[in-house]
Every structure is written in C-alpha cells, then in structure tokens.
Scaffold this motif. Sequence first.
Motif, PDB file in Angstrom:
ATOM      1  N   ALA A  48      -2.998  -4.704  16.605  1.00 46.90           N
ATOM      2  CA  ALA A  48      -2.790  -3.273  16.343  1.00 46.90           C
ATOM      3  C   ALA A  48      -1.401  -3.034  15.757  1.00 46.90           C
ATOM      4  O   ALA A  48      -1.227  -2.194  14.865  1.00 46.90           O
ATOM      5  CB  ALA A  48      -2.986  -2.465  17.629  1.00 46.90           C
ATOM      6  N   ALA A  49      -0.403  -3.786  16.240  1.00 48.72           N
ATOM      7  CA  ALA A  49       0.965  -3.635  15.729  1.00 48.72           C
ATOM      8  C   ALA A  49       1.054  -4.069  14.267  1.00 48.72           C
ATOM      9  O   ALA A  49       1.777  -3.458  13.475  1.00 48.72           O
ATOM     10  CB  ALA A  49       1.948  -4.437  16.587  1.00 48.72           C
ATOM     11  N   VAL A  50       0.297  -5.107  13.899  1.00 46.67           N
ATOM     12  CA  VAL A  50       0.275  -5.533  12.489  1.00 46.67           C
ATOM     13  C   VAL A  50      -0.302  -4.392  11.644  1.00 46.67           C
ATOM     14  O   VAL A  50       0.218  -4.070  10.582  1.00 46.67           O
ATOM     15  CB  VAL A  50      -0.538  -6.833  12.298  1.00 46.67           C
ATOM     16  N   LYS A  51      -1.355  -3.782  12.133  1.00 45.66           N
ATOM     17  CA  LYS A  51      -1.980  -2.682  11.395  1.00 45.66           C
ATOM     18  C   LYS A  51      -1.029  -1.487  11.271  1.00 45.66           C
ATOM     19  O   LYS A  51      -0.871  -0.917  10.195  1.00 45.66           O
ATOM     20  CB  LYS A  51      -3.277  -2.265  12.095  1.00 45.66           C
ATOM     21  N   GLU A  52      -0.381  -1.123  12.371  1.00 48.30           N
ATOM     22  CA  GLU A  52       0.452   0.088  12.391  1.00 48.30           C
ATOM     23  C   GLU A  52       1.832  -0.108  11.755  1.00 48.30           C
ATOM     24  O   GLU A  52       2.333   0.796  11.098  1.00 48.30           O
ATOM     25  CB  GLU A  52       0.619   0.579  13.834  1.00 48.30           C
ATOM     26  N   SER A  53       2.450  -1.259  11.966  1.00 52.82           N
ATOM     27  CA  SER A  53       3.808  -1.492  11.452  1.00 52.82           C
ATOM     28  C   SER A  53       3.841  -2.469  10.284  1.00 52.82           C
ATOM     29  O   SER A  53       4.633  -2.314   9.358  1.00 52.82           O
ATOM     30  CB  SER A  53       4.712  -2.057  12.549  1.00 52.82           C
ATOM     31  N   GLY A  54       3.001  -3.501  10.347  1.00 53.67           N
ATOM     32  CA  GLY A  54       3.034  -4.547   9.335  1.00 53.67           C
ATOM     33  C   GLY A  54       2.486  -4.108   7.989  1.00 53.67           C
ATOM     34  O   GLY A  54       3.108  -4.344   6.958  1.00 53.67           O
ATOM     35  N   LEU A  55       1.311  -3.450   7.988  1.00 54.19           N
ATOM     36  CA  LEU A  55       0.717  -3.029   6.709  1.00 54.19           C
ATOM     37  C   LEU A  55       1.623  -2.081   5.930  1.00 54.19           C
ATOM     38  O   LEU A  55       1.820  -2.280   4.730  1.00 54.19           O
ATOM     39  CB  LEU A  55      -0.663  -2.407   6.929  1.00 54.19           C
ATOM     40  N   PRO A  56       2.199  -1.051   6.574  1.00 52.04           N
ATOM     41  CA  PRO A  56       3.110  -0.172   5.812  1.00 52.04           C
ATOM     42  C   PRO A  56       4.321  -0.925   5.246  1.00 52.04           C
ATOM     43  O   PRO A  56       4.789  -0.617   4.157  1.00 52.04           O
ATOM     44  CB  PRO A  56       3.545   0.883   6.833  1.00 52.04           C
ATOM     45  N   GLU A  57       4.809  -1.919   5.973  1.00 53.18           N
ATOM     46  CA  GLU A  57       5.959  -2.698   5.479  1.00 53.18           C
ATOM     47  C   GLU A  57       5.547  -3.572   4.296  1.00 53.18           C
ATOM     48  O   GLU A  57       6.297  -3.699   3.321  1.00 53.18           O
ATOM     49  CB  GLU A  57       6.556  -3.541   6.609  1.00 53.18           C
ATOM     50  N   VAL A  58       4.358  -4.164   4.339  1.00 50.58           N
ATOM     51  CA  VAL A  58       3.860  -4.940   3.192  1.00 50.58           C
ATOM     52  C   VAL A  58       3.735  -4.027   1.976  1.00 50.58           C
ATOM     53  O   VAL A  58       4.147  -4.377   0.873  1.00 50.58           O
ATOM     54  CB  VAL A  58       2.511  -5.621   3.530  1.00 50.58           C
ATOM     55  N   SER A  59       3.201  -2.845   2.187  1.00 54.47           N
ATOM     56  CA  SER A  59       3.057  -1.870   1.099  1.00 54.47           C
ATOM     57  C   SER A  59       4.418  -1.521   0.501  1.00 54.47           C
ATOM     58  O   SER A  59       4.588  -1.493  -0.721  1.00 54.47           O
ATOM     59  CB  SER A  59       2.365  -0.606   1.625  1.00 54.47           C
ATOM     60  N   ARG A  60       5.427  -1.305   1.355  1.00 59.88           N
ATOM     61  CA  ARG A  60       6.777  -0.983   0.889  1.00 59.88           C
ATOM     62  C   ARG A  60       7.384  -2.161   0.117  1.00 59.88           C
ATOM     63  O   ARG A  60       8.005  -1.978  -0.929  1.00 59.88           O
ATOM     64  CB  ARG A  60       7.681  -0.611   2.081  1.00 59.88           C
ATOM     65  N   MET A  61       7.190  -3.372   0.634  1.00 53.08           N
ATOM     66  CA  MET A  61       7.732  -4.554  -0.033  1.00 53.08           C
ATOM     67  C   MET A  61       7.150  -4.697  -1.437  1.00 53.08           C
ATOM     68  O   MET A  61       7.863  -5.059  -2.374  1.00 53.08           O
ATOM     69  CB  MET A  61       7.449  -5.815   0.795  1.00 53.08           C
ATOM     70  N   LEU A  62       5.874  -4.395  -1.577  1.00 52.47           N
ATOM     71  CA  LEU A  62       5.230  -4.491  -2.889  1.00 52.47           C
ATOM     72  C   LEU A  62       5.676  -3.362  -3.811  1.00 52.47           C
ATOM     73  O   LEU A  62       6.154  -3.596  -4.914  1.00 52.47           O
ATOM     74  CB  LEU A  62       3.706  -4.465  -2.740  1.00 52.47           C
ATOM     75  N   SER A  63       5.518  -2.121  -3.350  1.00 54.30           N
ATOM     76  CA  SER A  63       5.735  -0.965  -4.228  1.00 54.30           C
ATOM     77  C   SER A  63       7.206  -0.704  -4.523  1.00 54.30           C
ATOM     78  O   SER A  63       7.531  -0.150  -5.574  1.00 54.30           O
ATOM     79  CB  SER A  63       5.090   0.289  -3.629  1.00 54.30           C
ATOM     80  N   GLN A  64       8.102  -1.122  -3.631  1.00 51.54           N
ATOM     81  CA  GLN A  64       9.526  -0.874  -3.856  1.00 51.54           C
ATOM     82  C   GLN A  64      10.277  -2.162  -4.214  1.00 51.54           C
ATOM     83  O   GLN A  64      10.797  -2.297  -5.316  1.00 51.54           O
ATOM     84  CB  GLN A  64      10.150  -0.204  -2.631  1.00 51.54           C
ATOM     85  N   ASP A  65      10.331  -3.114  -3.295  1.00 51.42           N
ATOM     86  CA  ASP A  65      11.128  -4.336  -3.513  1.00 51.42           C
ATOM     87  C   ASP A  65      10.650  -5.106  -4.744  1.00 51.42           C
ATOM     88  O   ASP A  65      11.425  -5.387  -5.658  1.00 51.42           O
ATOM     89  CB  ASP A  65      11.068  -5.259  -2.289  1.00 51.42           C
ATOM     90  N   PHE A  66       9.359  -5.452  -4.766  1.00 51.83           N
ATOM     91  CA  PHE A  66       8.822  -6.254  -5.863  1.00 51.83           C
ATOM     92  C   PHE A  66       8.925  -5.513  -7.190  1.00 51.83           C
ATOM     93  O   PHE A  66       9.399  -6.069  -8.185  1.00 51.83           O
ATOM     94  CB  PHE A  66       7.369  -6.653  -5.573  1.00 51.83           C
ATOM     95  N   VAL A  67       8.499  -4.258  -7.232  1.00 53.69           N
ATOM     96  CA  VAL A  67       8.472  -3.522  -8.499  1.00 53.69           C
ATOM     97  C   VAL A  67       9.887  -3.298  -9.036  1.00 53.69           C
ATOM     98  O   VAL A  67      10.121  -3.444 -10.236  1.00 53.69           O
ATOM     99  CB  VAL A  67       7.694  -2.190  -8.361  1.00 53.69           C
ATOM    100  N   SER A  68      10.851  -2.999  -8.167  1.00 51.56           N
ATOM    101  CA  SER A  68      12.219  -2.790  -8.670  1.00 51.56           C
ATOM    102  C   SER A  68      12.787  -4.096  -9.232  1.00 51.56           C
ATOM    103  O   SER A  68      13.484  -4.088 -10.247  1.00 51.56           O
ATOM    104  CB  SER A  68      13.127  -2.197  -7.595  1.00 51.56           C
ATOM    105  N   GLU A  69      12.476  -5.234  -8.606  1.00 49.43           N
ATOM    106  CA  GLU A  69      12.936  -6.520  -9.139  1.00 49.43           C
ATOM    107  C   GLU A  69      12.220  -6.850 -10.450  1.00 49.43           C
ATOM    108  O   GLU A  69      12.831  -7.386 -11.378  1.00 49.43           O
ATOM    109  CB  GLU A  69      12.693  -7.639  -8.122  1.00 49.43           C
ATOM    110  N   LEU A  70      10.933  -6.537 -10.517  1.00 53.42           N
ATOM    111  CA  LEU A  70      10.165  -6.784 -11.738  1.00 53.42           C
ATOM    112  C   LEU A  70      10.771  -6.034 -12.920  1.00 53.42           C
ATOM    113  O   LEU A  70      10.905  -6.586 -14.013  1.00 53.42           O
ATOM    114  CB  LEU A  70       8.700  -6.359 -11.531  1.00 53.42           C
ATOM    115  N   LYS A  71      11.164  -4.801 -12.712  1.00 57.32           N
ATOM    116  CA  LYS A  71      11.733  -3.987 -13.794  1.00 57.32           C
ATOM    117  C   LYS A  71      13.020  -4.592 -14.349  1.00 57.32           C
ATOM    118  O   LYS A  71      13.412  -4.292 -15.472  1.00 57.32           O
ATOM    119  CB  LYS A  71      11.997  -2.562 -13.316  1.00 57.32           C
ATOM    120  N   GLN A  72      13.676  -5.448 -13.562  1.00 61.45           N
ATOM    121  CA  GLN A  72      14.924  -6.082 -14.019  1.00 61.45           C
ATOM    122  C   GLN A  72      14.674  -7.383 -14.786  1.00 61.45           C
ATOM    123  O   GLN A  72      15.607  -7.986 -15.308  1.00 61.45           O
ATOM    124  CB  GLN A  72      15.831  -6.353 -12.820  1.00 61.45           C
TER     125      GLN A  72
END
Length: 166
Positions: free
Chosen positions: A137-161
């Motif tokens: 349940a903790a993976v669902k509640e805390s882990g999934l949103p963090e994976v989403s953030r890592m993809l949409s923010q961390d990865f995409v901002s690095e990709l743009k560079q």
Amino acid sequence: RLGRGQVVVAMSWKEINRTEWSRKRLEELFKSAQISLEKTEGATLSFFRVNTTGDCALAVKPGGQPRPMFELRIELDWKVEQPVDKGKAIAEAKGQIQVTDFSSEDIESPQMKLICDNQLPPGATPAFKTLMDKLNAAVKESGLPEVSRMLSQDFVSELKQQNQPA
C-alpha cells in the motif's frame, strides 16, 4: 512580398535522437533511487531492474527551446526493505511498476500499473502478511507519485538539456 535586398532565414527544426541516452539515464535514475515510504517504520523503496523500450528525441531549432518528443514504456522491478525486530532483521516486499505509456503528449501523467508479488515465504505469520500488505500500500500511495515525479520532472528536465548532437 519581400522587398529588394531582404533575406529570409529558414528556422528549421532539427531532430536529435535521444533513445539510447534515455535508456541509460532512466536506468541510472531509478537504480540510484532510494525512496522513503510514508506511513511505514522506515521502509525504503529501491529498483533493481529497469527495462525501457520506445523512442525518444529532441526537436531543436536555432534560438528556440528544445522540444522533447518521446513515447516510452518502462518496467521497473522494485523491492521495499523494512527493518523489523528492532532492526535485527529486514522484511522485504517485491514487485514491478509498469509504466505502460509515458509520452511527450502527456508528460505530467505517465500511465502506470503496480504489480505486487504477494508470494509469502513458507511459515509466514498473519503479522507478516499484514506487514506485506502495508508495504504494498505504501508503494502505491508514496512510491507511484514519486516515480511519476521522477519521470515528468527529473527525466524531462535533463532530456531538454541534451540538445547537442552526440
């Protein structure tokens, strides 16, 4: 109509392939992640296998902002480790997060599916099953949103560079 002596400068887009870079970067990003899970007693989510398929590129034009263009599918094999028995032992839960659709069309909303390996070890107590359920349940509640953030923010901002040809 152009007057005499006027020059037209064509600002054409150039596409830079970033598929190989994205595979390597996503593997580095997730394999180095240690995500503390809320509502647990110190459980940590980590990833031990990252498999990325799909295409990734950057569209760039002189003087313009690079525009990511990608359609990726990512499989993340995960484990959660939770100290138990006053830190004398570690309880472990495993599973997979399937990012079934992560594309530049909808960067903020990667489509994800959580799979939990609910195979209990032989002789597992009801308390152990309760702990496994809590960790999943903790993976669902805390882990999934963090994976989403890592993809949409961390990865995409690095990709743009990554706008210089390799």
